[in-house]
Enzyme design. Structure first.
Site, PDB file in Angstrom:
ATOM      1  N   LYS A  13      39.103 -39.123   0.014  1.00  0.00           N
ATOM      2  CA  LYS A  13      39.128 -38.355   1.269  1.00  0.00           C
ATOM      3  C   LYS A  13      37.801 -38.485   2.031  1.00  0.00           C
ATOM      4  CE  LYS A  13      39.966 -34.448  -0.869  1.00  0.00           C
ATOM      5  NZ  LYS A  13      39.888 -34.974  -2.259  1.00  0.00           N
ATOM      6  N   ARG A  88      43.311 -26.200   1.075  1.00  0.00           N
ATOM      7  CA  ARG A  88      43.498 -26.490  -0.339  1.00  0.00           C
ATOM      8  C   ARG A  88      44.418 -25.504  -1.023  1.00  0.00           C
ATOM      9  NH1 ARG A  88      38.426 -29.471  -1.211  1.00  0.00           N
ATOM     10  NH2 ARG A  88      38.426 -30.193  -3.346  1.00  0.00           N
ATOM     11  N   ARG A 127      30.727 -42.096  -9.772  1.00  0.00           N
ATOM     12  CA  ARG A 127      30.254 -41.829  -8.404  1.00  0.00           C
ATOM     13  C   ARG A 127      28.848 -41.210  -8.416  1.00  0.00           C
ATOM     14  NH1 ARG A 127      33.448 -37.637  -4.622  1.00  0.00           N
ATOM     15  NH2 ARG A 127      33.144 -36.270  -6.418  1.00  0.00           N
ATOM     16  N   ARG A 158      27.128 -35.888  -8.928  1.00  0.00           N
ATOM     17  CA  ARG A 158      27.412 -34.515  -8.540  1.00  0.00           C
ATOM     18  C   ARG A 158      27.632 -33.678  -9.791  1.00  0.00           C
ATOM     19  NH1 ARG A 158      31.934 -34.478  -3.860  1.00  0.00           N
ATOM     20  NH2 ARG A 158      32.905 -32.951  -5.234  1.00  0.00           N
ATOM     21  N   ARG A 169      39.054 -29.542 -12.139  1.00  0.00           N
ATOM     22  CA  ARG A 169      39.362 -29.749 -10.713  1.00  0.00           C
ATOM     23  C   ARG A 169      40.765 -30.348 -10.546  1.00  0.00           C
ATOM     24  NH1 ARG A 169      34.554 -33.347  -9.262  1.00  0.00           N
ATOM     25  NH2 ARG A 169      35.528 -33.573  -7.208  1.00  0.00           N
TER      26      ARG A 169
HETATM   27  P1  AP5 Z   1      35.507 -39.971  -2.395  1.00  0.00           P
HETATM   28  O1  AP5 Z   1      35.785 -40.557  -1.051  1.00  0.00           O
HETATM   29  O2  AP5 Z   1      34.204 -39.300  -2.618  1.00  0.00           O
HETATM   30  O3  AP5 Z   1      36.734 -39.045  -2.841  1.00  0.00           O
HETATM   31  P2  AP5 Z   1      37.105 -37.569  -2.416  1.00  0.00           P
HETATM   32  O4  AP5 Z   1      38.593 -37.498  -2.350  1.00  0.00           O
HETATM   33  O5  AP5 Z   1      36.347 -37.146  -1.185  1.00  0.00           O
HETATM   34  O6  AP5 Z   1      36.601 -36.809  -3.692  1.00  0.00           O
HETATM   35  P3  AP5 Z   1      35.799 -35.455  -3.851  1.00  0.00           P
HETATM   36  O7  AP5 Z   1      35.503 -35.340  -5.299  1.00  0.00           O
HETATM   37  O8  AP5 Z   1      34.638 -35.347  -2.913  1.00  0.00           O
HETATM   38  O9  AP5 Z   1      36.864 -34.433  -3.405  1.00  0.00           O
HETATM   39  P4  AP5 Z   1      37.012 -33.014  -3.885  1.00  0.00           P
HETATM   40  O10 AP5 Z   1      38.191 -32.677  -3.082  1.00  0.00           O
HETATM   41  O11 AP5 Z   1      37.158 -32.726  -5.306  1.00  0.00           O
HETATM   42  O12 AP5 Z   1      35.576 -32.395  -3.573  1.00  0.00           O
HETATM   43  P5  AP5 Z   1      35.016 -31.535  -2.345  1.00  0.00           P
HETATM   44  O13 AP5 Z   1      33.670 -31.994  -2.076  1.00  0.00           O
HETATM   45  O14 AP5 Z   1      35.992 -31.450  -1.238  1.00  0.00           O
HETATM   46  O15 AP5 Z   1      35.703 -41.143  -3.476  1.00  0.00           O
HETATM   47  C1  AP5 Z   1      35.438 -40.923  -4.844  1.00  0.00           C
HETATM   48  C2  AP5 Z   1      34.762 -42.185  -5.439  1.00  0.00           C
HETATM   49  O16 AP5 Z   1      35.672 -43.282  -5.333  1.00  0.00           O
HETATM   50  C3  AP5 Z   1      33.499 -42.614  -4.662  1.00  0.00           C
HETATM   51  O17 AP5 Z   1      32.580 -43.146  -5.559  1.00  0.00           O
HETATM   52  C4  AP5 Z   1      34.014 -43.694  -3.703  1.00  0.00           C
HETATM   53  O18 AP5 Z   1      33.010 -44.631  -3.369  1.00  0.00           O
HETATM   54  C5  AP5 Z   1      35.120 -44.335  -4.548  1.00  0.00           C
HETATM   55  N1  AP5 Z   1      36.207 -44.856  -3.724  1.00  0.00           N
HETATM   56  C6  AP5 Z   1      36.777 -44.283  -2.639  1.00  0.00           C
HETATM   57  N2  AP5 Z   1      37.764 -45.057  -2.155  1.00  0.00           N
HETATM   58  C7  AP5 Z   1      37.839 -46.137  -2.976  1.00  0.00           C
HETATM   59  C8  AP5 Z   1      38.669 -47.300  -3.014  1.00  0.00           C
HETATM   60  N3  AP5 Z   1      39.637 -47.512  -2.112  1.00  0.00           N
HETATM   61  N4  AP5 Z   1      38.464 -48.203  -4.016  1.00  0.00           N
HETATM   62  C9  AP5 Z   1      37.490 -47.989  -4.945  1.00  0.00           C
HETATM   63  N5  AP5 Z   1      36.658 -46.926  -4.954  1.00  0.00           N
HETATM   64  C10 AP5 Z   1      36.836 -45.994  -3.988  1.00  0.00           C
HETATM   65  O19 AP5 Z   1      34.985 -30.069  -3.019  1.00  0.00           O
HETATM   66  C11 AP5 Z   1      34.070 -29.740  -4.030  1.00  0.00           C
HETATM   67  C12 AP5 Z   1      34.233 -28.267  -4.395  1.00  0.00           C
HETATM   68  O20 AP5 Z   1      33.969 -27.437  -3.248  1.00  0.00           O
HETATM   69  C13 AP5 Z   1      35.641 -27.838  -4.854  1.00  0.00           C
HETATM   70  O21 AP5 Z   1      35.849 -28.100  -6.218  1.00  0.00           O
HETATM   71  C14 AP5 Z   1      35.605 -26.347  -4.517  1.00  0.00           C
HETATM   72  O22 AP5 Z   1      34.890 -25.612  -5.472  1.00  0.00           O
HETATM   73  C15 AP5 Z   1      34.834 -26.297  -3.208  1.00  0.00           C
HETATM   74  N6  AP5 Z   1      35.716 -26.420  -2.041  1.00  0.00           N
HETATM   75  C16 AP5 Z   1      35.724 -27.445  -1.128  1.00  0.00           C
HETATM   76  N7  AP5 Z   1      36.658 -27.222  -0.200  1.00  0.00           N
HETATM   77  C17 AP5 Z   1      37.279 -26.060  -0.538  1.00  0.00           C
HETATM   78  C18 AP5 Z   1      38.360 -25.325   0.028  1.00  0.00           C
HETATM   79  N8  AP5 Z   1      39.001 -25.761   1.131  1.00  0.00           N
HETATM   80  N9  AP5 Z   1      38.736 -24.183  -0.589  1.00  0.00           N
HETATM   81  C19 AP5 Z   1      38.097 -23.722  -1.675  1.00  0.00           C
HETATM   82  N10 AP5 Z   1      37.071 -24.381  -2.267  1.00  0.00           N
HETATM   83  C20 AP5 Z   1      36.669 -25.531  -1.700  1.00  0.00           C
END
Ligand code: AP5
Length: 214
Positions: A13, A88, A127, A158, A169
């Site tokens: 994402k 979410r 990552r 992270r 998660r």
């Molecule tokens: P990446 O693009 O970083 O993936 P992502 O889907 O963004 O993963 P996240 O772990 O950031 O998402 P998340 O939803 O768990 O975390 P968030 O920060 O929102 O890609 C991942 C890896 O793969 C990278 O190394 C990238 O380079 C690689 N990659 C990508 N595409 C690729 C491809 N095509 N081929 C190969 N490699 C690839 O949330 C963190 C925390 O915040 C949550 O756990 C929660 O506690 C809180 N939070 C955030 N939003 C909310 C909400 N709305 N409500 C409540 N709590 C929330």
């Protein structure tokens, strides 16, 4: 363009969100990044969010809904927005619908990035993220002394990418976020995209699925 990205942790994402935000010239609103910034700055929001994030749990709905609502009211969102990591939960999705209706900024599509769990685990455990500008690196290979190639900041894993927290998660995603797939399908907004393949290939697939060309 008004989009939101759905998908499990590690589905891509953030990676695709940054590219699409550049392509469409719209702000990317990533709740995870906003919460990490707040945590780093030691604000009240950050302190509140920290324990949830460290355990791989979701931050309470009222906290994130309030911050997204405030962000969507900024003038740069009038020309469009890209939501990454929000909503979410069904409660967040319902609140978002109400906010967007009142603001007359309806969603064009909810894009679901579909990636199998074994690939997700491999992506997340390798990552690395810049603690200053949050640039994401898919491994340490291109880094010199753990320094970010963009801003020179320190790059590290992270804290919620440790294997036990990743497992939590994924469990939270399955229980609380996966129901949003049907939510957006029922609204006629869901666009499903295979998230496997190289980053550019996935971006092309998304653009084609939402009827856009480069
Ligand atoms: P990446 O693009 O970083 O993936 P992502 O889907 O963004 O993963 P996240 O772990 O950031 O998402 P998340 O939803 O768990 O975390 P968030 O920060 O929102 O890609 C991942 C890896 O793969 C990278 O190394 C990238 O380079 C690689 N990659 C990508 N595409 C690729 C491809 N095509 N081929 C190969 N490699 C690839 O949330 C963190 C925390 O915040 C949550 O756990 C929660 O506690 C809180 N939070 C955030 N939003 C909310 C909400 N709305 N409500 C409540 N709590 C929330």
């Amino acid at each position: 363009m008004r989009l939101l990205l759905l998908g499990a942790p590690g589905a891509g994402k953030g990676t695709q969100g940054s590219r699409l935000s550049n392509f469409f010239h719209v702000p990317r609103i990533a709740t995870g990044d906003i919460l990490r910034e707040a945590r780093k700055a030691g604000t009240e929001l950050g302190t509140k969010a920290q324990s949830y994030m460290d355990q791989g749990l979701l931050v309470p709905d009222d906290v994130v809904i309030g911050l997204v609502q405030e962000r969507l009211q900024q003038p740069d969102c009038r020309s469009g927005y890209l939501l990454d990591g929000f909503p979410r939960t069904v409660a967040q999705a319902e609140a978002l619908n109400d906010i967007l209706t009142i603001m007359q900024m309806p969603l064009d599509a909810a894009v679901l990035l579909d990636v199998p769990e074994d690939v997700i685990l491999q992506r997340l455990t390798s990552r690395y993220t810049c603690t200053s500008c949050q640039k994401v690196y898919p491994g340490m290979d291109e880094l010199v002394q753990s320094r970010c190639g963009v801003c020179g900041g320190h790059v590290e894993r992270r804290s919620d990418d440790e294997p036990e927290t990743v497992a939590k998660r994924l469990e939270v995603y399955a229980h609380q976020t996966a129901p949003l797939v049907n939510f957006y399908r029922n609204l006629g907004k869901l666009v499903e995209v295979n998230g496997l393949g190289d980053v550019q290939e996935v971006e092309e697939r998304i653009l084609s699925a939402i009827g856009q060309t480069r």
